[in-house]
Write a protein that holds these residues in place. Structure first.
Motif, mmCIF file in Angstrom:
data_model
loop_
_atom_site.group_PDB
_atom_site.id
_atom_site.type_symbol
_atom_site.label_atom_id
_atom_site.label_comp_id
_atom_site.label_asym_id
_atom_site.label_seq_id
_atom_site.Cartn_x
_atom_site.Cartn_y
_atom_site.Cartn_z
ATOM 1 N N LYS A 19 0.823 -1.220 0.000
ATOM 2 C CA LYS A 19 0.000 0.000 0.000
ATOM 3 C C LYS A 19 0.854 1.266 0.000
ATOM 4 N N PRO A 23 -0.430 6.170 -5.079
ATOM 5 C CA PRO A 23 -1.079 7.485 -5.045
ATOM 6 C C PRO A 23 -2.457 7.387 -4.397
ATOM 7 N N ARG A 24 -2.887 8.482 -3.795
ATOM 8 C CA ARG A 24 -4.117 8.421 -2.994
ATOM 9 C C ARG A 24 -5.374 8.581 -3.829
ATOM 10 N N PRO A 26 -6.745 8.057 -8.301
ATOM 11 C CA PRO A 26 -6.298 7.687 -9.639
ATOM 12 C C PRO A 26 -5.868 8.905 -10.442
ATOM 13 N N PHE A 60 -14.228 -1.604 -6.411
ATOM 14 C CA PHE A 60 -13.340 -2.672 -5.931
ATOM 15 C C PHE A 60 -13.387 -2.775 -4.407
ATOM 16 N N HIS A 63 -9.074 -4.939 -0.315
ATOM 17 C CA HIS A 63 -8.863 -6.262 0.291
ATOM 18 C C HIS A 63 -7.697 -6.281 1.278
ATOM 19 N N VAL A 65 -7.190 -4.329 3.666
ATOM 20 C CA VAL A 65 -7.524 -3.814 5.007
ATOM 21 C C VAL A 65 -8.865 -4.352 5.517
ATOM 22 N N ARG A 91 -12.191 9.551 1.594
ATOM 23 C CA ARG A 91 -12.048 8.426 0.660
ATOM 24 C C ARG A 91 -11.158 7.366 1.312
ATOM 25 N N THR A 93 -9.613 4.127 3.228
ATOM 26 C CA THR A 93 -9.765 2.700 2.929
ATOM 27 C C THR A 93 -10.564 1.962 4.007
ATOM 28 N N GLY A 100 -14.042 0.631 -2.789
ATOM 29 C CA GLY A 100 -13.398 1.796 -3.389
ATOM 30 C C GLY A 100 -13.925 2.018 -4.792
ATOM 31 N N LEU A 101 -13.667 3.222 -5.288
ATOM 32 C CA LEU A 101 -14.173 3.627 -6.592
ATOM 33 C C LEU A 101 -13.089 4.465 -7.261
ATOM 34 N N SER A 102 -12.664 4.048 -8.459
ATOM 35 C CA SER A 102 -11.629 4.795 -9.180
ATOM 36 C C SER A 102 -12.013 4.921 -10.647
HETATM 37 N N1 SAM Z 1 -9.864 6.052 -5.546
HETATM 38 C C1 SAM Z 1 -10.325 5.131 -4.527
HETATM 39 C C2 SAM Z 1 -11.523 5.681 -3.789
HETATM 40 O O1 SAM Z 1 -11.637 6.891 -3.677
HETATM 41 O O2 SAM Z 1 -12.341 4.873 -3.337
HETATM 42 C C3 SAM Z 1 -9.218 4.789 -3.545
HETATM 43 C C4 SAM Z 1 -8.816 5.892 -2.638
HETATM 44 S S1 SAM Z 1 -7.821 5.285 -1.320
HETATM 45 C C5 SAM Z 1 -7.517 6.763 -0.402
HETATM 46 C C6 SAM Z 1 -6.306 5.016 -2.168
HETATM 47 C C7 SAM Z 1 -5.351 4.235 -1.330
HETATM 48 O O3 SAM Z 1 -5.884 2.966 -1.077
HETATM 49 C C8 SAM Z 1 -4.028 3.973 -2.006
HETATM 50 O O4 SAM Z 1 -3.146 5.049 -1.769
HETATM 51 C C9 SAM Z 1 -3.567 2.684 -1.331
HETATM 52 O O5 SAM Z 1 -2.752 2.954 -0.203
HETATM 53 C C10 SAM Z 1 -4.851 2.043 -0.832
HETATM 54 N N2 SAM Z 1 -5.212 0.831 -1.557
HETATM 55 C C11 SAM Z 1 -5.268 0.652 -2.897
HETATM 56 N N3 SAM Z 1 -5.695 -0.592 -3.174
HETATM 57 C C12 SAM Z 1 -5.937 -1.189 -1.988
HETATM 58 C C13 SAM Z 1 -6.408 -2.479 -1.610
HETATM 59 N N4 SAM Z 1 -6.737 -3.401 -2.505
HETATM 60 N N5 SAM Z 1 -6.509 -2.765 -0.286
HETATM 61 C C14 SAM Z 1 -6.183 -1.834 0.641
HETATM 62 N N6 SAM Z 1 -5.733 -0.604 0.354
HETATM 63 C C15 SAM Z 1 -5.614 -0.283 -0.944
#
Ligand code: SAM
Length: 236
Positions: A19, A23-24, A26, A60, A63, A65, A91, A93, A100-102
């Protein structure tokens, strides 16, 4: 309580093996990932018409966390990691339903005997992320130029200059053929300063980051991230 049994319809293959430093959101970094559709959804007819869209939404599961639970308030990095906001004003996790949504750029739709793969650019997703839905991005409905971005009104600034040690630069040259995008990806990720908000510059503090098949070691001093070494990632 109502329950809705979902299952993964696809898996993300990305260079992000942990993780840290993803980037926080997309679109902040030019990175290619693959969305591999899973049976029984890996059929060309399920993606018929998708290639005419330039961008898609990926729904998505966080997974990495899911077992860690959630709290009603979180500390967004954008607020320096000190101030709390409600989980639904973030946003983050760690959510009651870790979804999550990207929105990502759709580079190619590949259908062959091996299945169906979507090549996407700019995803912020850990390698192995389970995708529960894919939808086309509709500019007329999804792009809202008048929208207010609250405490995150614009993309984060790039904050660090990035340099490579001689050792790291030599590894990049060696790996250029197999990983042509590695140097650029490292520069973009470190420029965003992936360190936790509460870490001040401590040139003695070393950071590690797993990317593709490498473990990257770097230090930060005076606004410069120095990549000390790029080593093979130890097998799990
Ligand atoms: N764009 C998405 C949203 O807004 O729902 C994700 C935002 S979240 C703040 C982005 C962070 O989630 C990334 O920086 C990464 O650290 C974490 N991340 C990405 N994929 C993940 C996964 N499968 N399980 C847990 N953490 C994840």
């Amino acid at each position: 309580m109502q329950r809705f049994p979902f299952e993964a319809i696809a898996i993300v293959r990305s260079p992000y093996r942990e993780k840290f430093a993803i980037p926080r959101q997309p679109g902040l970094v030019d990175v290619l990932s693959t969305v591999e559709l899973l049976p029984p959804y890996n059929r060309a007819e399920a993606v018929r018409g998708l290639a005419s869209f330039s961008h898609i939404w990926l729904s998505f599961v966080f997974h990495g966390v899911v077992r860690e639970g959630w709290k009603p308030t979180v500390r967004p990095p954008r607020l320096g990691g000190n101030e709390r906001v409600g989980v639904f004003a973030s946003r983050a996790t760690h959510r009651p339903n870790p979804l999550g949504l990207s929105a990502v750029e759709l580079v190619a739709v590949e259908c062959d005997s091996a299945g169906v793969r979507l090549q996407v650019r700019g995803a912020d997703l850990l390698d192995g992320t389970p995708v529960v839905d894919i939808k086309p991005y509709l500019p007329y409905a999804d792009s809202l130029p008048e929208a207010q971005g609250g405490y995150a009104p614009q993309a984060p600034d790039t904050r660090l200059a990035v340099v490579f040690s001689e050792l790291a630069a030599a590894t990049l040259v060696q790996q250029q053929h197999s990983y042509p995008a590695l140097a650029s990806l490292i520069e973009q990720l470190l420029a965003l300063d992936p360190r936790p908000a509460y870490h001040s510059d401590d040139p003695q503090r070393g950071y590690g980051l797993a990317l593709y098949d490498f473990n990257l070691r770097f230090v930060v001093a005076d606004g410069v991230a120095t990549v000390v070494a790029i080593e093979p990632l130890a097998a799990d």
